[in-house]
Design a protein around this motif. Structure first.
Motif, PDB file in Angstrom:
ATOM      1  N   SER A  57       0.833  -1.209   0.000  1.00  0.00           N
ATOM      2  CA  SER A  57       0.000   0.000   0.000  1.00  0.00           C
ATOM      3  C   SER A  57       0.861   1.250   0.000  1.00  0.00           C
ATOM      4  O   SER A  57       0.616   2.196  -0.749  1.00  0.00           O
ATOM      5  N   VAL A  58       1.887   1.239   0.832  1.00  0.00           N
ATOM      6  CA  VAL A  58       2.754   2.406   0.949  1.00  0.00           C
ATOM      7  C   VAL A  58       3.482   2.683  -0.362  1.00  0.00           C
ATOM      8  O   VAL A  58       3.567   3.830  -0.814  1.00  0.00           O
ATOM      9  N   ILE A  59       4.013   1.629  -0.981  1.00  0.00           N
ATOM     10  CA  ILE A  59       4.741   1.795  -2.235  1.00  0.00           C
ATOM     11  C   ILE A  59       3.837   2.385  -3.318  1.00  0.00           C
ATOM     12  O   ILE A  59       4.196   3.323  -4.037  1.00  0.00           O
ATOM     13  N   GLU A  60       2.643   1.847  -3.433  1.00  0.00           N
ATOM     14  CA  GLU A  60       1.735   2.322  -4.475  1.00  0.00           C
ATOM     15  C   GLU A  60       1.281   3.756  -4.227  1.00  0.00           C
ATOM     16  O   GLU A  60       0.996   4.495  -5.171  1.00  0.00           O
ATOM     17  N   CYS A  64       4.732   4.388  -7.203  1.00  0.00           N
ATOM     18  CA  CYS A  64       5.537   3.296  -7.749  1.00  0.00           C
ATOM     19  C   CYS A  64       4.639   2.129  -8.132  1.00  0.00           C
ATOM     20  O   CYS A  64       3.520   1.991  -7.645  1.00  0.00           O
ATOM     21  N   LYS A  65       5.146   1.262  -9.012  1.00  0.00           N
ATOM     22  CA  LYS A  65       4.433   0.061  -9.404  1.00  0.00           C
ATOM     23  C   LYS A  65       5.280  -1.159  -9.053  1.00  0.00           C
ATOM     24  O   LYS A  65       6.509  -1.097  -9.032  1.00  0.00           O
ATOM     25  N   ILE A  66       4.600  -2.265  -8.799  1.00  0.00           N
ATOM     26  CA  ILE A  66       5.288  -3.501  -8.452  1.00  0.00           C
ATOM     27  C   ILE A  66       5.176  -4.463  -9.613  1.00  0.00           C
ATOM     28  O   ILE A  66       4.070  -4.779 -10.069  1.00  0.00           O
ATOM     29  N   GLU A  67       6.319  -4.919 -10.111  1.00  0.00           N
ATOM     30  CA  GLU A  67       6.351  -5.885 -11.200  1.00  0.00           C
ATOM     31  C   GLU A  67       7.214  -7.059 -10.771  1.00  0.00           C
ATOM     32  O   GLU A  67       8.449  -7.004 -10.817  1.00  0.00           O
ATOM     33  N   GLY A  68       6.549  -8.118 -10.296  1.00  0.00           N
ATOM     34  CA  GLY A  68       7.283  -9.259  -9.786  1.00  0.00           C
ATOM     35  C   GLY A  68       8.060  -8.885  -8.536  1.00  0.00           C
ATOM     36  O   GLY A  68       7.493  -8.407  -7.560  1.00  0.00           O
ATOM     37  N   SER A  69       9.375  -9.069  -8.573  1.00  0.00           N
ATOM     38  CA  SER A  69      10.211  -8.723  -7.423  1.00  0.00           C
ATOM     39  C   SER A  69      10.835  -7.336  -7.575  1.00  0.00           C
ATOM     40  O   SER A  69      11.659  -6.932  -6.769  1.00  0.00           O
ATOM     41  N   LYS A  70      10.411  -6.618  -8.628  1.00  0.00           N
ATOM     42  CA  LYS A  70      10.989  -5.300  -8.892  1.00  0.00           C
ATOM     43  C   LYS A  70      10.001  -4.184  -8.558  1.00  0.00           C
ATOM     44  O   LYS A  70       8.788  -4.375  -8.600  1.00  0.00           O
ATOM     45  N   ILE A  71      10.560  -3.034  -8.253  1.00  0.00           N
ATOM     46  CA  ILE A  71       9.770  -1.837  -7.997  1.00  0.00           C
ATOM     47  C   ILE A  71      10.059  -0.840  -9.122  1.00  0.00           C
ATOM     48  O   ILE A  71      11.207  -0.466  -9.356  1.00  0.00           O
ATOM     49  N   VAL A  72       9.003  -0.453  -9.844  1.00  0.00           N
ATOM     50  CA  VAL A  72       9.172   0.542 -10.903  1.00  0.00           C
ATOM     51  C   VAL A  72       8.819   1.904 -10.317  1.00  0.00           C
ATOM     52  O   VAL A  72       7.655   2.165 -10.004  1.00  0.00           O
ATOM     53  N   PRO A  73       9.816   2.755 -10.114  1.00  0.00           N
ATOM     54  CA  PRO A  73       9.542   4.042  -9.463  1.00  0.00           C
ATOM     55  C   PRO A  73       8.670   4.949 -10.313  1.00  0.00           C
ATOM     56  O   PRO A  73       8.796   4.986 -11.537  1.00  0.00           O
ATOM     57  N   GLY A  74       7.774   5.678  -9.659  1.00  0.00           N
ATOM     58  CA  GLY A  74       6.988   6.675 -10.355  1.00  0.00           C
ATOM     59  C   GLY A  74       7.849   7.886 -10.682  1.00  0.00           C
ATOM     60  O   GLY A  74       9.012   7.971 -10.272  1.00  0.00           O
ATOM     61  N   LYS A  75       7.293   8.827 -11.400  1.00  0.00           N
ATOM     62  CA  LYS A  75       8.028   9.999 -11.857  1.00  0.00           C
ATOM     63  C   LYS A  75       8.654  10.758 -10.693  1.00  0.00           C
ATOM     64  O   LYS A  75       9.833  11.140 -10.753  1.00  0.00           O
ATOM     65  N   GLU A  76       7.898  10.959  -9.616  1.00  0.00           N
ATOM     66  CA  GLU A  76       8.406  11.768  -8.505  1.00  0.00           C
ATOM     67  C   GLU A  76       9.480  11.035  -7.711  1.00  0.00           C
ATOM     68  O   GLU A  76      10.471  11.621  -7.301  1.00  0.00           O
ATOM     69  N   VAL A  77       9.294   9.725  -7.484  1.00  0.00           N
ATOM     70  CA  VAL A  77      10.313   8.951  -6.775  1.00  0.00           C
ATOM     71  C   VAL A  77      11.578   8.842  -7.618  1.00  0.00           C
ATOM     72  O   VAL A  77      12.697   8.930  -7.107  1.00  0.00           O
ATOM     73  N   ALA A  78      11.424   8.670  -8.927  1.00  0.00           N
ATOM     74  CA  ALA A  78      12.592   8.616  -9.816  1.00  0.00           C
ATOM     75  C   ALA A  78      13.392   9.906  -9.727  1.00  0.00           C
ATOM     76  O   ALA A  78      14.633   9.895  -9.726  1.00  0.00           O
ATOM     77  N   ALA A  79      12.687  11.027  -9.656  1.00  0.00           N
ATOM     78  CA  ALA A  79      13.373  12.321  -9.536  1.00  0.00           C
ATOM     79  C   ALA A  79      14.103  12.428  -8.199  1.00  0.00           C
ATOM     80  O   ALA A  79      15.216  12.960  -8.120  1.00  0.00           O
ATOM     81  N   LEU A  80      13.488  11.880  -7.135  1.00  0.00           N
ATOM     82  CA  LEU A  80      14.143  11.904  -5.828  1.00  0.00           C
ATOM     83  C   LEU A  80      15.410  11.058  -5.827  1.00  0.00           C
ATOM     84  O   LEU A  80      16.427  11.442  -5.268  1.00  0.00           O
ATOM     85  N   VAL A  81      15.340   9.893  -6.477  1.00  0.00           N
ATOM     86  CA  VAL A  81      16.515   9.018  -6.568  1.00  0.00           C
ATOM     87  C   VAL A  81      17.621   9.702  -7.363  1.00  0.00           C
ATOM     88  O   VAL A  81      18.792   9.684  -6.978  1.00  0.00           O
ATOM     89  N   ALA A  82      17.254  10.336  -8.463  1.00  0.00           N
ATOM     90  CA  ALA A  82      18.246  11.010  -9.319  1.00  0.00           C
ATOM     91  C   ALA A  82      18.933  12.149  -8.578  1.00  0.00           C
ATOM     92  O   ALA A  82      20.068  12.515  -8.903  1.00  0.00           O
ATOM     93  N   GLY A  83      18.271  12.689  -7.580  1.00  0.00           N
ATOM     94  CA  GLY A  83      18.841  13.805  -6.831  1.00  0.00           C
ATOM     95  C   GLY A  83      19.820  13.386  -5.758  1.00  0.00           C
ATOM     96  O   GLY A  83      20.445  14.236  -5.113  1.00  0.00           O
ATOM     97  N   GLN A  84      19.992  12.069  -5.537  1.00  0.00           N
ATOM     98  CA  GLN A  84      20.935  11.582  -4.539  1.00  0.00           C
ATOM     99  C   GLN A  84      22.362  11.571  -5.115  1.00  0.00           C
ATOM    100  O   GLN A  84      22.557  11.680  -6.319  1.00  0.00           O
ATOM    101  N   ASP A  85      23.337  11.404  -4.240  1.00  0.00           N
ATOM    102  CA  ASP A  85      24.704  11.266  -4.728  1.00  0.00           C
ATOM    103  C   ASP A  85      24.830   9.946  -5.484  1.00  0.00           C
ATOM    104  O   ASP A  85      23.986   9.048  -5.339  1.00  0.00           O
ATOM    105  N   ARG A  86      25.873   9.806  -6.294  1.00  0.00           N
ATOM    106  CA  ARG A  86      25.974   8.674  -7.211  1.00  0.00           C
ATOM    107  C   ARG A  86      25.937   7.326  -6.500  1.00  0.00           C
ATOM    108  O   ARG A  86      25.219   6.416  -6.917  1.00  0.00           O
TER     109      ARG A  86
END
Length: 452
Positions: A57-60, A64-86
């Protein structure tokens, strides 16, 4: 052993599980009732606190979307990840891509004694071993079918993290957890079925006495807390809580349970706040307080506290004896204004008490005492707050949120925080709400964006 690597990698593994507690951006998801029940079967019956997380529930809710054992980040979470250090971004992407071996399933937190554990399932134990050993740089020790690396252990497709000791987990304890019978596991607890359902984002239970002992409270404070609950509730043994992340708000609820796992009886007469009294304060303030008080409640307090010889109690109870209905106060710092509904008789002590404690001028308006000590204004409007207090016996609303850790009210875009005590099933339910300015965005995303 490279302790830097252990700390970094095992912290990341832990954060997969506690994403919903806002510690990081590392998510997972939750499984079925059966999955959660299987995990609860490995939690000892004497655990002092247990919590289940509906991570799916929290992930969705973060987009984000759940595909099998993977998490497909939504647009906003992807932007947050991209903003982290390498390095951080690479580790997060590895987790999102399922490269930790963690099964997108249920997660359980529990406390036994002074130890705090996290447990969950694995989709690929070999991948998990590789991950926690930093691709072979860390040594994994095996003992009686249990693999251990630092503070993490796995047996079969289940893992445990001993969060209270970063680089130490006892395989003998893991063996004990995995071999519990239904009677010696948490499944024997009447509340276990509620946790297995996970009908909220977070669902939890705790034993009051054990929580007191684990809290580090002094003997005097533990005694006072226990006596206080014993006065307020009959047979107060445990507590139950739940919480949800919603659009624009985070809401939580806590109830006191008796030895049968049912809401513990509240020992005093109760009433409910009249929102109209709060609305009558009009204008704005940074804090609103309201309480419903009846002569019957005051008489019960007099009976309960009469022989306790508490300094000042007699004077306060004498003043409260004139109240009959809702007390409402608006404040900004030391500036206050308010209104108190009374019986209309014997209000002298109450008038003196209000005047001396607030420095206010008190005016009698029929059966209502109105008071203020100057101009009050703030960011919250009485007309907006009043409806939020409906059904409560006690409520406190403050603008923003209190400073916590690295956050301050300026860091978190929070409009207000509300705490209320409401009659429910013959007991009392403590609810809280954190309301964000952005009512269209899930508040979990709002919090994540505020992390510096």
């Amino acid at each position: 052993m490279n302790k830097t690597i252990v700390s970094r990698r095992l912290s990341a593994a832990s954060l997969i599980i506690i994403f919903s507690l806002l510690i990081s951006l590392l998510p997972s998801c939750s499984g079925s009732k059966t999955d959660t029940a299987e995990l609860l079967a490995t939690v000892p019956a004497d655990a002092s606190a247990v919590a289940a997380l509906n991570l799916k529930s929290v992930i969705e809710k973060t987009g984000c979307k759940i595909e099998g054992s993977k998490i497909v980040p939504g647009k906003e979470v992807a932007a947050l990840v991209a903003g982290q250090d390498r390095d951080t971004a690479d580790r997060i992407r590895a987790i999102l891509n399922g490269e930790t071996g963690v099964d997108p399933s249920s997660a359980i937190f529990f406390v036994e004694g002074s130890d705090f554990y996290i447990t969950g399932f694995l989709a690929d134990p070999d991948t998990f071993r590789k991950y926690i050993s930093e691709d072979g740089a860390m040594q994994i020790a095996s003992e009686n079918g249990i693999d251990r690396c630092g503070n993490t252990a796995l047996k079969g497709n289940q893992f445990w993290i001993r969060a209270s000791h970063r680089n130490d987990i006892d395989p003998a304890e893991i063996a004990r957890f995995s071999e519990l019978s239904e009677k010696t596991s948490f499944l024997s607890n009447a509340y276990s079925s509620r946790l297995a359902e996970i009908s909220h984002d977070i669902e939890g239970w705790g034993n009051l006495a054990a929580i007191y002992n684990a809290s580090g409270m002094s003997f005097r404070d533990k005694t006072m807390a226990g006596l206080g609950l014993a006065v307020l509730f009959s047979d107060a043994r445990d507590l139950a809580f739940n919480a949800d992340f919603e659009n624009g708000r985070f809401i939580s609820s806590l109830s006191i349970l008796n030895s049968k796992g049912e809401p513990a009886k509240f020992n005093f007469p109760s009433d409910r706040i009249d929102p109209a009294m709060v609305k009558e304060l009009s204008g704005s303030a940074d804090t609103f307080f309201a309480m419903a008080l009846t002569p019957a409640l005051v008489k019960s307090l007099e009976k309960e506290l009469g022989d306790k010889n508490i300094p000042g109690a007699e004077m306060i109870l004498s003043a409260l004896g004139a109240i009959d209905g809702t007390c409402a106060v608006a404040a900004n710092g030391s500036m206050v204004k308010g209104a108190v509904s009374t019986t209309g008789e014997n209000t002298a002590d109450l008038t003196d008490f209000i005047s001396s404690s607030t420095g206010s001028t008190v005016i009698k308006d029929g059966k209502i005492l109105r008071f203020n000590n100057g101009e009050v204004n703030g960011t919250l409007e009485a007309a907006d707050i009043a409806p939020q207090l409906k059904g409560a016996m006690f409520a406190l609303v403050t603008s923003g949120t209190a400073p916590t850790g690295q956050f301050t009210p300026a860091d978190l875009p929070v409009k207000y925080t509300l705490i209320a005590l409401s009659p429910s099933q013959g007991s009392m339910e403590i609810t809280s709400e954190i309301r964000a300015f952005n009512e269209k965005e899930n508040i979990l995303l709002t919090f994540l964006k505020a992390i510096k």
